[in-house]
Scaffold this active site. Structure first.
Site, PDB file in Angstrom:
ATOM      1  CD  GLU A 153      -4.513   4.225  -3.748  1.00  0.00           C
ATOM      2  OE1 GLU A 153      -5.839   3.465  -3.745  1.00  0.00           O
ATOM      3  OE2 GLU A 153      -4.104   3.672  -4.539  1.00  0.00           O
ATOM      4  N   GLY A 191     -12.825  -1.560  -7.758  1.00  0.00           N
ATOM      5  CA  GLY A 191     -14.663  -0.257  -7.952  1.00  0.00           C
ATOM      6  C   GLY A 191     -13.737   0.353  -6.529  1.00  0.00           C
ATOM      7  N   GLY A 192     -13.351  -0.194  -5.835  1.00  0.00           N
ATOM      8  CA  GLY A 192     -13.179   1.058  -3.958  1.00  0.00           C
ATOM      9  C   GLY A 192     -13.704   0.620  -3.800  1.00  0.00           C
ATOM     10  NE  ARG A 236      -4.280   2.154   0.412  1.00  0.00           N
ATOM     11  CZ  ARG A 236      -4.928   2.154  -0.353  1.00  0.00           C
ATOM     12  NH1 ARG A 236      -5.015   1.389  -1.854  1.00  0.00           N
ATOM     13  NH2 ARG A 236      -6.740   2.312   0.334  1.00  0.00           N
ATOM     14  CB  SER A 278     -12.393  -1.424  -0.142  1.00  0.00           C
ATOM     15  OG  SER A 278     -13.038  -0.207   0.216  1.00  0.00           O
ATOM     16  CG  ASP A 324      -8.645   5.554  -0.710  1.00  0.00           C
ATOM     17  OD1 ASP A 324      -8.852   6.031  -2.409  1.00  0.00           O
ATOM     18  OD2 ASP A 324      -8.560   3.870  -0.929  1.00  0.00           O
ATOM     19  CB  THR A 331      -8.659  -0.723  -8.219  1.00  0.00           C
ATOM     20  OG1 THR A 331      -8.490   0.488  -8.158  1.00  0.00           O
ATOM     21  CG2 THR A 331      -8.238  -1.818  -7.824  1.00  0.00           C
ATOM     22  CD  GLU A 340      -8.844   6.071  -5.023  1.00  0.00           C
ATOM     23  OE1 GLU A 340      -9.232   5.043  -4.199  1.00  0.00           O
ATOM     24  OE2 GLU A 340      -8.934   7.342  -5.496  1.00  0.00           O
TER      25      GLU A 340
END
Ligand code: GLU
Length: 631
Positions: free
Chosen positions: A485, A530-531, A141, A510, A488, A446, A466
């Site tokens: 990112e 898809g977030g 991440r 997510s 988020d 994504t 993102e």
């Protein structure tokens, strides 16, 4: 026929140039070029092969058919893109393992899906080792710069958060330290057989050879045209002559080819501590503005020290049982594993299969809303906040949470979070909790890829920058977009929020790369973009497959809804058409979403047959392939 981008694992970068450009083709280069021609399905036969044909073949890529379902053996790859899937399959065919193929496929997606993923972003890599039976995960991440201020997303002119799009996302302040190069390197070292250089070679070649622009690529470019035109390096690369590349034209990215080649040759430290690190920092701190738009494009706070300090983490996977299967996924800072887990744990208390589809979907809506309430209350970066992962995944917690699920009526949303404190009362006497209502702002971009190799090793890997187009900021001369990112994080600082902005922290995700085991053996490999809708896409697909008796292709294609504890449930038109009125009878209200998610999955049958399944329609569809197709 499955198509491959020509490459040779043993060849050097300049060898590839030779195949494409030289008129003095050597015997081995000619041999390779012939293999390439065969692999890309070009029409030239051996008899008519000439030096100029070789050059033309490599220089003229053509559109590649997409196949959403492939059945066979010897290994399988599913991704959103035919070029990327073909590269992964070619690695498997040449003896590479699932990790080698996953990294090669991901690097190819960085070429053909540059607005969804690439070395400027991050992701989560879930790996099953067939020899040891162990699952390992890599948290790649993006990380906030140490100096990231709490008010990074507040417009000083208004005192309010910037509007999300395009203002907040098109920003140096939104860029986290990328984790993807480090993820690829770590995965290959831990589980791979290829070097980073070998794994990047096919994508390097793809970037140089180019791919044929399709409608989706042009559309995504046009959707981002305003903000891309604000940044000189992005406009130069993605808006040549001031317009998105035409459908049918060939898009080449020589800058990215050089970046990949050098990353392979010099190693990942070159990216994090060498000239690229300096260039990223410079670009983040002073985005190269064209002056062609009024977008504010705030400067970011990343430093060379932030880049140098980046490291991947190796968290424990999340695990829980669902109707006899073991579901294994990604732990914090992803909220995927716990939220899917809690949803299914609650649902496991009902016999969904025999209650009828509409009633079962009502239960799914309610269970998912409860799990999202707990996600908002508890999920964040574990290095900064305590996340009760085990409790959230416990049957005791599910037994208490199910008290809030009325089988006959929808609860008003948002529902309150529960207390994942280990002290549960399944009698439903006292379950009151706190309503946590914070907007979700993750982008719908994504990409996900699933790989199984001939030995039974498995990779489930979701990666992102993102939003579609990330921050919109391309590192000049390097050919890749930087992520956004950090949007988020919650945009307004609240000390009680586990996902509040803090320097050095990773924003909640997510992304839900998942492997489901049947009797200890991998059965399903899946994930989606898809977030925050990724989680429901995974949950709903598992329900479709496990409870509603759909085969995997049907489970993936089925219309979706995404119950995320919001006042209205966003659903695809086909879902509303099929179930809307029945679910309205329970009190559910809907809003529309043209499409939700785009899964890439593989199912392994008990006899070892592989069924690779990609999204058939959404986002233009994906591409599934197997090494040895079944007859
Ligand atoms: N940033 C999102 C996350 O980490 C992913 C974005 C997307 O899927 O579009 O969950």
């Amino acid at each position: 026929m499955l198509e491959a981008v020509p490459y040779d694992r043993g060849a050097t970068d300049s060898d590839h140039r030779e195949v494409g450009m030289s008129t003095g083709v050597t015997r081995s280069a000619r041999h390779r070029a012939l293999a390439c021609l065969a692999a890309v399905g070009m029409t030239a036969s051996l008899a008519t092969f000439t030096q100029s044909t070789a050059a033309a073949a490599v220089a003229q890529p053509r559109p590649v058919e997409k196949t959403p379902i492939a059945v066979g053996s010897g290994g399988a790859v599913s991704s959103v893109d035919p070029e990327a899937t073909a590269i992964g399959l070619e690695v498997l065919r040449r003896g590479g393992n699932a990790t080698d193929a996953a990294v090669a496929t991901a690097a190819a997606l960085g070429v053909t899906e540059p607005y969804s993923a690439g070395v400027g972003g991050g992701g989560f890599f879930v790996h099953y080792d067939a020899r040891t039976g162990e699952v390992g995960t890599i948290d790649g991440r993006e990380t906030a710069p140490e100096a990231m201020p709490r008010d990074a997303f507040i417009d000083p002119a208004t005192g309010e958060p910037y509007p999300l799009f395009p203002e907040m996302v098109t920003s140096g302040a939104a860029v986290g330290v990328p984790g993807t190069p480090a993820t690829w390197d770590a995965a290959l070292r831990e589980w791979g057989t290829y070097s980073l250089s070998e794994a990047l070679r096919p994508a390097t070649h793809l970037a140089r050879r180019g791919f044929v622009v399709d409608e989706e690529f042009r559309k995504q470019t046009l959707d981002n045209a305003e903000r891309f035109s604000a940044i000189t390096s992005t406009a130069d690369l993605f808006l040549p002559d001031g317009d998105a590349p035409e459908v049918g034209s060939v898009f080449r990215n020589h800058d990215l080819a050089r970046t990949y080649a050098e990353l392979g040759r010099r190693g990942v430290d070159w990216f994090y501590t060498g000239p690229v690190a300096d260039e990223i920092v410079e670009t983040v701190q002073a985005p190269p503005l064209s002056g062609r738009t009024d977008l504010p494009v705030p400067e970011g706070h990343m430093t060379a020290e932030d880049m140098a300090a980046y490291e991947v983490l190796w968290p424990e996977p999340t695990r829980h049982d669902y109707r006899g299967y073991e579901v294994v996924g990604m732990g914090p800072p992803s909220s995927g594993g716990t939220t899917v887990g809690e949803t299914l744990n609650i649902l496991e208390r009902f016999d969904l299969a025999s209650m009828g589809q509409e009633k079962a979907l009502h239960h799914y809506f309610e269970a998912s809303a409860l799990a999202y309430a707990d996600r908002a209350r508890y999920l964040g970066d574990e290095s900064f906040v305590d996340v009760p992962t085990e409790e959230l995944l416990s049957d005791g917690f599910a037994a208490e949470r199910v008290c809030e699920l009325d089988p006959t009526a929808a609860a008003p949303k948002p529902v309150a979070a529960g207390s994942a404190d280990g002290d549960y009362d399944p009698s439903c006497a006292d379950t009151g909790g706190t309503v946590v209502d914070r907007p979700d702002t993750e982008g719908p971009s994504t990409t996900h890829l699933s790989v199984v190799d001939r030995w039974g090793n498995v990779v489930s890997y979701t990666l992102t920058i993102e939003q579609t187009g990330g921050s919109g900021i391309t590192v000049p001369g390097r050919g890749f977009l930087l992520n956004n990112e950090l949007t988020d994080f919650s945009h307004v600082y609240d000390p009680a929020d586990p996902n509040r902005i803090e320097g050095g922290k990773r924003p909640r995700s997510s992304m839900t790369p998942t492997i489901v085991f049947d009797d200890g053996k991998p059965w399903l490999v899946l994930g989606s973009p898809g977030g925050s809708t990724i989680i429901t896409t995974v949950s709903q697909t598992l329900l479709n497959r496990i409870d509603f008796g759909m085969d995997l292709p049907t489970a993936l294609a089925a219309p979706r809804a995404t119950p995320r504890n919001t006042a209205t449930v966003s659903a695809e038109p086909a879902f509303r058409e099929a179930y809307g009125s029945a679910l309205s009878g329970y009190g559910h209200e809907f809003s529309s979403s043209s499409e939700i998610g785009a899964m890439a999955a593989i199912e392994v049958s008990p006899d070892g047959t592989l069924q690779a399944v990609a999204e058939p329609e959404r986002r233009g569809g994906g591409h599934a392939g197997v090494v040895r197709p079944a007859r």
